[in-house]
Design a protein around this motif. Structure first.
Motif, PDB file in Angstrom:
ATOM      1  N   HIS A  49       1.632   2.618   7.433  1.00  0.00           N
ATOM      2  CA  HIS A  49       1.449   1.391   8.201  1.00  0.00           C
ATOM      3  C   HIS A  49       0.183   1.173   8.667  1.00  0.00           C
ATOM      4  CE1 HIS A  49       6.568   1.305   8.689  1.00  0.00           C
ATOM      5  NE2 HIS A  49       6.174   1.036   7.451  1.00  0.00           N
ATOM      6  N   ARG A  50      -0.416   2.217   9.188  1.00  0.00           N
ATOM      7  CA  ARG A  50      -1.608   2.058   9.933  1.00  0.00           C
ATOM      8  C   ARG A  50      -2.887   2.900   9.549  1.00  0.00           C
ATOM      9  NH1 ARG A  50      -1.984   4.580  15.869  1.00  0.00           N
ATOM     10  NH2 ARG A  50      -2.540   6.359  14.642  1.00  0.00           N
ATOM     11  N   ASP A  51      -2.855   3.967   9.109  1.00  0.00           N
ATOM     12  CA  ASP A  51      -3.945   4.913   8.745  1.00  0.00           C
ATOM     13  C   ASP A  51      -4.339   4.817   7.210  1.00  0.00           C
ATOM     14  OD1 ASP A  51      -3.645   5.432  11.439  1.00  0.00           O
ATOM     15  OD2 ASP A  51      -2.597   7.121  11.059  1.00  0.00           O
ATOM     16  N   SER A  52      -3.521   4.500   6.285  1.00  0.00           N
ATOM     17  CA  SER A  52      -4.119   4.268   4.815  1.00  0.00           C
ATOM     18  C   SER A  52      -5.021   3.264   4.819  1.00  0.00           C
ATOM     19  CB  SER A  52      -3.044   4.351   3.981  1.00  0.00           C
ATOM     20  OG  SER A  52      -2.244   3.117   4.071  1.00  0.00           O
ATOM     21  N   ARG A  53      -5.666   3.216   3.480  1.00  0.00           N
ATOM     22  CA  ARG A  53      -6.650   2.129   3.214  1.00  0.00           C
ATOM     23  C   ARG A  53      -5.957   0.980   2.977  1.00  0.00           C
ATOM     24  NH1 ARG A  53      -9.826   4.235  -1.926  1.00  0.00           N
ATOM     25  NH2 ARG A  53      -8.065   5.368  -2.419  1.00  0.00           N
ATOM     26  N   LEU A  54      -4.695   1.143   2.826  1.00  0.00           N
ATOM     27  CA  LEU A  54      -3.910  -0.109   2.353  1.00  0.00           C
ATOM     28  C   LEU A  54      -2.424  -0.150   3.564  1.00  0.00           C
ATOM     29  CD1 LEU A  54      -3.319   0.025  -1.246  1.00  0.00           C
ATOM     30  CD2 LEU A  54      -4.881  -1.325  -0.215  1.00  0.00           C
ATOM     31  N   GLY A 105       8.065   2.250  -5.950  1.00  0.00           N
ATOM     32  CA  GLY A 105       8.128   1.173  -6.997  1.00  0.00           C
ATOM     33  C   GLY A 105       8.236  -0.004  -6.506  1.00  0.00           C
ATOM     34  N   ILE A 106       9.003  -0.281  -5.262  1.00  0.00           N
ATOM     35  CA  ILE A 106       9.100  -1.521  -4.790  1.00  0.00           C
ATOM     36  C   ILE A 106       8.491  -1.706  -3.613  1.00  0.00           C
ATOM     37  CG2 ILE A 106      11.403  -2.001  -5.968  1.00  0.00           C
ATOM     38  CD1 ILE A 106      12.743  -1.423  -3.212  1.00  0.00           C
ATOM     39  N   ALA A 107       7.552  -0.825  -3.185  1.00  0.00           N
ATOM     40  CA  ALA A 107       6.730  -0.884  -2.225  1.00  0.00           C
ATOM     41  C   ALA A 107       5.812  -2.383  -2.232  1.00  0.00           C
ATOM     42  CB  ALA A 107       5.843   0.304  -1.723  1.00  0.00           C
ATOM     43  N   LYS A 108       5.338  -2.728  -0.970  1.00  0.00           N
ATOM     44  CA  LYS A 108       4.426  -3.777  -0.726  1.00  0.00           C
ATOM     45  C   LYS A 108       3.313  -3.664  -0.100  1.00  0.00           C
ATOM     46  CE  LYS A 108       6.825  -7.042  -2.907  1.00  0.00           C
ATOM     47  NZ  LYS A 108       6.012  -7.960  -4.250  1.00  0.00           N
ATOM     48  N   THR A 109       2.329  -4.191  -0.312  1.00  0.00           N
ATOM     49  CA  THR A 109       0.833  -3.951   0.568  1.00  0.00           C
ATOM     50  C   THR A 109       0.627  -5.223   0.989  1.00  0.00           C
ATOM     51  OG1 THR A 109      -0.425  -4.712  -1.433  1.00  0.00           O
ATOM     52  CG2 THR A 109       0.040  -2.198  -1.254  1.00  0.00           C
ATOM     53  N   PHE A 110      -0.002  -5.046   2.364  1.00  0.00           N
ATOM     54  CA  PHE A 110      -0.352  -6.141   3.245  1.00  0.00           C
ATOM     55  C   PHE A 110      -2.180  -5.911   3.239  1.00  0.00           C
ATOM     56  CE2 PHE A 110       3.675  -6.774   5.648  1.00  0.00           C
ATOM     57  CZ  PHE A 110       4.286  -7.310   4.823  1.00  0.00           C
ATOM     58  N   GLY A 111      -2.587  -7.269   3.356  1.00  0.00           N
ATOM     59  CA  GLY A 111      -3.951  -7.142   3.505  1.00  0.00           C
ATOM     60  C   GLY A 111      -4.475  -7.783   4.786  1.00  0.00           C
ATOM     61  N   GLY A 112      -5.796  -7.491   5.328  1.00  0.00           N
ATOM     62  CA  GLY A 112      -6.263  -8.144   6.480  1.00  0.00           C
ATOM     63  C   GLY A 112      -5.509  -8.116   7.690  1.00  0.00           C
ATOM     64  N   ASP A 113      -5.045  -8.849   8.279  1.00  0.00           N
ATOM     65  CA  ASP A 113      -4.143  -9.054   9.515  1.00  0.00           C
ATOM     66  C   ASP A 113      -2.524  -9.528   9.247  1.00  0.00           C
ATOM     67  OD1 ASP A 113      -6.552  -8.476  11.204  1.00  0.00           O
ATOM     68  OD2 ASP A 113      -7.006 -10.799  11.259  1.00  0.00           O
ATOM     69  N   GLU A 170       3.748   1.812  -8.566  1.00  0.00           N
ATOM     70  CA  GLU A 170       3.680   3.106  -8.014  1.00  0.00           C
ATOM     71  C   GLU A 170       2.698   3.970  -8.217  1.00  0.00           C
ATOM     72  OE1 GLU A 170       7.135   6.728  -7.304  1.00  0.00           O
ATOM     73  OE2 GLU A 170       7.462   4.946  -8.308  1.00  0.00           O
ATOM     74  N   ILE A 171       1.984   3.695  -9.481  1.00  0.00           N
ATOM     75  CA  ILE A 171       0.735   4.309  -9.866  1.00  0.00           C
ATOM     76  C   ILE A 171      -0.651   4.085  -8.945  1.00  0.00           C
ATOM     77  CG2 ILE A 171      -1.148   4.719 -11.738  1.00  0.00           C
ATOM     78  CD1 ILE A 171       0.761   4.668 -13.750  1.00  0.00           C
ATOM     79  N   ILE A 172      -0.627   2.692  -8.782  1.00  0.00           N
ATOM     80  CA  ILE A 172      -1.545   2.107  -7.943  1.00  0.00           C
ATOM     81  C   ILE A 172      -1.428   2.521  -6.585  1.00  0.00           C
ATOM     82  CG2 ILE A 172      -2.973  -0.059  -7.253  1.00  0.00           C
ATOM     83  CD1 ILE A 172      -3.205   0.618 -10.153  1.00  0.00           C
ATOM     84  N   LEU A 173      -0.266   2.541  -6.265  1.00  0.00           N
ATOM     85  CA  LEU A 173      -0.208   2.779  -4.646  1.00  0.00           C
ATOM     86  C   LEU A 173      -0.364   4.214  -4.327  1.00  0.00           C
ATOM     87  CD1 LEU A 173       2.645   0.619  -3.292  1.00  0.00           C
ATOM     88  CD2 LEU A 173       0.365   0.244  -3.141  1.00  0.00           C
ATOM     89  N   ILE A 174       0.139   5.171  -5.002  1.00  0.00           N
ATOM     90  CA  ILE A 174       0.253   6.508  -4.670  1.00  0.00           C
ATOM     91  C   ILE A 174      -1.095   7.366  -5.087  1.00  0.00           C
ATOM     92  CG2 ILE A 174       1.428   8.700  -5.274  1.00  0.00           C
ATOM     93  CD1 ILE A 174       4.066   7.637  -5.628  1.00  0.00           C
TER      94      ILE A 174
END
Length: 426
Positions: free
Chosen positions: A222-227, A253-261, A152-156
């Protein structure tokens, strides 16, 4: 109890060091009569003070050791390591010391407690500068842990949007793990739309603005943030309302990040809340942006109807809220879904359009659901025609239990509607 840095009083500084002792006036009078008694009293008093300090430190050491044993092998036993990891990720987020937070919350008084969730209790606090804060304190019995806290810290900290809750800092000290947020005076959305008395406080205009705000927050994720971020736990209790009733998405807390495509992922450990999870995620562990779209659709129908999807009952059938909404829409009776407690909307056609968009979002197959960019466009436009929605996923909630029972993956679901501090908003 001694909280400051220890000072070795046996080693006097070059210019000397003043020690201030508090004693009774009678003792002071006696000491004036004898220089020798004064020296003895100073030595004895200093010894007593030092002894009490050492006893306090010993007591705190024993208490900390006991807490460490109670927590066993929890990752939270090495907070310094996580603090280092946070710094490595270049998170520009202030740290708060424990005493500051304890003072702000009146030592975590029950009177300041806002709610209790999966992460732990949440307290309202007030800093010395007058700023109001919300403190999320990790509980020893939390179903979540340090990984969720770190996530949560890293994302928010890297996200900035008016429809996302703002994190002010964190505290990792004395085996305590806490997140500090901006305080949201109107608490969480579920307290309004699901309460018969409170629901009248948010009219149709405010409800539609809340829907738009949530959609814009999700579009940013989903689209406009850096992650590219998948929230995975979007629900009414995780939408907080500021003083102007503007919505802010919380609890990453349980969010997931996607990278690239990358557009989708999978997990063997499904976490979330019944009633909001998409079929492919709850049954197969597959998640994507369309999983959040499904949760958003459920939320839209709940906001419009004032009813919970999970636990919904109707005298004519056994369908859940999604099934009931789709049945009414398919029969041309969608207006019967509207929350009657706030009267008829001035723009009924616009509200019915929101219902149709919500039904498009909760369709069974993810490829049939629109992405959030299209959702925002459909909600903002009154003229563009909308496609016909198909039957929603989990049309009848009993299917969820039946299909989950045959799923081979590990399922860890939250059976209540409240997780991570969400009985009330922060």
């Amino acid at each position: 109890m001694w909280f400051s840095d220890l000072v070795d009083i046996r080693i006097a500084p070059t210019n000397g060091q003043d020690l201030y002792l508090r004693m009774a006036a009678s003792e002071l009078a006696m000491m004036r009569d004898s220089g020798t008694k004064r020296k003895i009293a100073v030595v004895i008093s200093a010894s007593v003070v030092l002894g009490m300090a050492l006893l306090g430190l010993a007591s705190r050491f024993i208490t900390c050791r006991a807490r460490s044993k109670q927590r066993g092998n929890m990752e939270n036993n090495q907070p310094e390591n996580y603090s280092d990891e946070i710094q490595k990720n270049e998170v520009e987020l202030p740290t708060f010391d424990f005493l500051t937070i304890a003072a702000a919350t009146n030592n975590f008084s029950l009177d300041n407690k806002l709610g209790q969730g999966g992460f732990g209790p949440v307290y309202k606090g007030k800093l010395f500068n007058g700023s109001e804060i919300a403190v999320k304190r990790l509980s020893k019995k939390s179903i979540q842990g340090i990984n969720e806290f770190y996530n949560e810290i890293i994302l928010i900290a890297k996200l900035q949007h008016r429809n996302l809750v703002n994190i002010l800092g964190y505290c990792i000290e004395r085996q305590e793990t806490m997140l500090i947020y901006e305080y949201m005076p109107n608490k969480s959305l579920d307290l309004f739309i699901f309460d018969q008395a409170q629901s009248t406080l948010i009219n149709w205009e405010k409800r539609l603005n809340i829907v738009i705000g949530i959609a814009q927050g999700l579009l940013y994720l989903h689209r406009d943030s850096r992650l590219r971020i998948i929230h995975r736990d979007l629900k009414a209790s995780n939408v907080l309302l500021d003083s102007a009733m503007n919505p802010k998405i919380s609890d990453f807390g349980i969010a997931k990040t996607f990278g690239g495509d990358q557009t989708e992922g999978s997990t063997e450990k499904v976490v979330g809340t019944y009633g909001y999870m998409s079929p492919e995620y709850a049954i197969e562990g597959l998640f994507s942006v369309k999983s959040d779209v499904y949760s958003f659709g459920v939320l839209v129908l709940e906001i419009v109807s004032g009813k919970k999807n999970r636990g919904f009952e109707h005298h004519d059938h056994d369908l859940n809220l999604l099934g009931h909404a789709w049945k009414l829409w398919d029969e041309g009776k969608a207006s019967e879904l509207l929350d009657a407690s706030i009267g008829d909307p001035s723009q009924t056609s616009k509200v019915l359009r929101y219902i149709q968009v919500g039904l498009l979002c909760v369709q069974q197959r993810p490829e049939g659901r629109p992405n959030m960019a299209n959702v925002v466009l459909m909600l903002s436009s009154d003229s563009a025609s909308l496609p016909r929605p198909k039957q929603p996923g989990f049309f009848n909630e009993r299917n969820l239990v039946e299909e989950n029972s045959s799923s081979s993956g590990e399922i860890r679901l939250c059976s209540n509607d409240i997780t991570v501090t969400d009985i009330q908003g922060r």
